[in-house]
Design a protein around this motif. Sequence first.
Motif, PDB file in Angstrom:
ATOM      1  N   GLU A  86       0.817  -1.213   0.000  1.00 58.50           N
ATOM      2  CA  GLU A  86       0.000   0.000   0.000  1.00 58.50           C
ATOM      3  C   GLU A  86       0.855   1.268   0.000  1.00 58.50           C
ATOM      4  O   GLU A  86       0.468   2.279  -0.584  1.00 58.50           O
ATOM      5  CB  GLU A  86      -0.951  -0.003   1.203  1.00 58.50           C
ATOM      6  CG  GLU A  86      -2.083  -0.998   1.068  1.00 58.50           C
ATOM      7  CD  GLU A  86      -2.960  -0.731  -0.151  1.00 58.50           C
ATOM      8  OE1 GLU A  86      -3.262   0.439  -0.436  1.00 58.50           O
ATOM      9  OE2 GLU A  86      -3.339  -1.710  -0.818  1.00 58.50           O
ATOM     10  N   ARG A 112       0.572   7.061  -6.364  1.00 51.87           N
ATOM     11  CA  ARG A 112      -0.673   7.818  -6.477  1.00 51.87           C
ATOM     12  C   ARG A 112      -0.457   9.288  -6.124  1.00 51.87           C
ATOM     13  O   ARG A 112      -1.069  10.177  -6.716  1.00 51.87           O
ATOM     14  CB  ARG A 112      -1.740   7.206  -5.572  1.00 51.87           C
ATOM     15  CG  ARG A 112      -3.144   7.446  -6.054  1.00 51.87           C
ATOM     16  CD  ARG A 112      -4.205   6.749  -5.210  1.00 51.87           C
ATOM     17  NE  ARG A 112      -3.941   5.335  -5.035  1.00 51.87           N
ATOM     18  CZ  ARG A 112      -3.823   4.734  -3.853  1.00 51.87           C
ATOM     19  NH1 ARG A 112      -3.955   5.419  -2.732  1.00 51.87           N
ATOM     20  NH2 ARG A 112      -3.598   3.441  -3.777  1.00 51.87           N
ATOM     21  N   GLN A 113       0.412   9.577  -5.155  1.00 52.16           N
ATOM     22  CA  GLN A 113       0.707  10.961  -4.792  1.00 52.16           C
ATOM     23  C   GLN A 113       1.449  11.681  -5.910  1.00 52.16           C
ATOM     24  O   GLN A 113       1.184  12.843  -6.192  1.00 52.16           O
ATOM     25  CB  GLN A 113       1.560  11.018  -3.528  1.00 52.16           C
ATOM     26  CG  GLN A 113       0.787  10.938  -2.265  1.00 52.16           C
ATOM     27  CD  GLN A 113       1.700  11.142  -1.064  1.00 52.16           C
ATOM     28  OE1 GLN A 113       2.880  10.780  -1.090  1.00 52.16           O
ATOM     29  NE2 GLN A 113       1.155  11.725  -0.012  1.00 52.16           N
ATOM     30  N   HIS A 129       0.518   4.132  -2.709  1.00 51.50           N
ATOM     31  CA  HIS A 129       0.206   5.476  -2.225  1.00 51.50           C
ATOM     32  C   HIS A 129       1.233   6.488  -2.743  1.00 51.50           C
ATOM     33  O   HIS A 129       0.872   7.597  -3.152  1.00 51.50           O
ATOM     34  CB  HIS A 129       0.157   5.483  -0.695  1.00 51.50           C
ATOM     35  CG  HIS A 129      -0.168   6.806  -0.106  1.00 51.50           C
ATOM     36  ND1 HIS A 129      -1.409   7.372  -0.207  1.00 51.50           N
ATOM     37  CD2 HIS A 129       0.613   7.690   0.575  1.00 51.50           C
ATOM     38  CE1 HIS A 129      -1.397   8.556   0.396  1.00 51.50           C
ATOM     39  NE2 HIS A 129      -0.179   8.761   0.877  1.00 51.50           N
TER      40      HIS A 129
END
Length: 165
Positions: A149, A156-157, A153
């Motif tokens: 994750e 995705r950021q 993450h």
Amino acid sequence: MNDSYTEWLVKRKAPASNIIIKAALVLLCVISVFLALTTTLGILVLAAAGAATYFLFQNMNLEFEYLIVNDQITIDKIMGQARRKKMWEGTLGEVQIVAPLDSYMLKDLEGPNMKILDFGSHTQGAKVYGMLHHGEGGQITKIIFEPNEKILHHIRQRAPRKVVM
């Protein structure tokens, strides 16, 4: 400074053929010990068999480290928990999409002459993702990996539109 750093280590599951190879190597070492006790040529066979067994046992134990620093992605292969080799390196700007391996979005973008690099663990039930990378000369590479994750993450950021959940 606004640097971000994320890493994840994945151990590759050994295939069943490794058990057969390891048993054959141990048997070869036992036979070469008996040869070494009876002939002088057996000492050379024992040394060669011992060295081959050592290096093959080391190379059968594989781990992959996924490392993301800002927009730079690096995947290293770690053999025998001792030696490290850089297998792939790229940037998020060169990545087209990161999606689960069975995602229709990933399958729609795949091409016939695509290079495939597998850096997964090959374990049952693992969340396997694919990443399409546009390299030099228009070469498209599909990288198979198992991010956690934190890795997802981080991507995705940095590139929110490139990650499909």
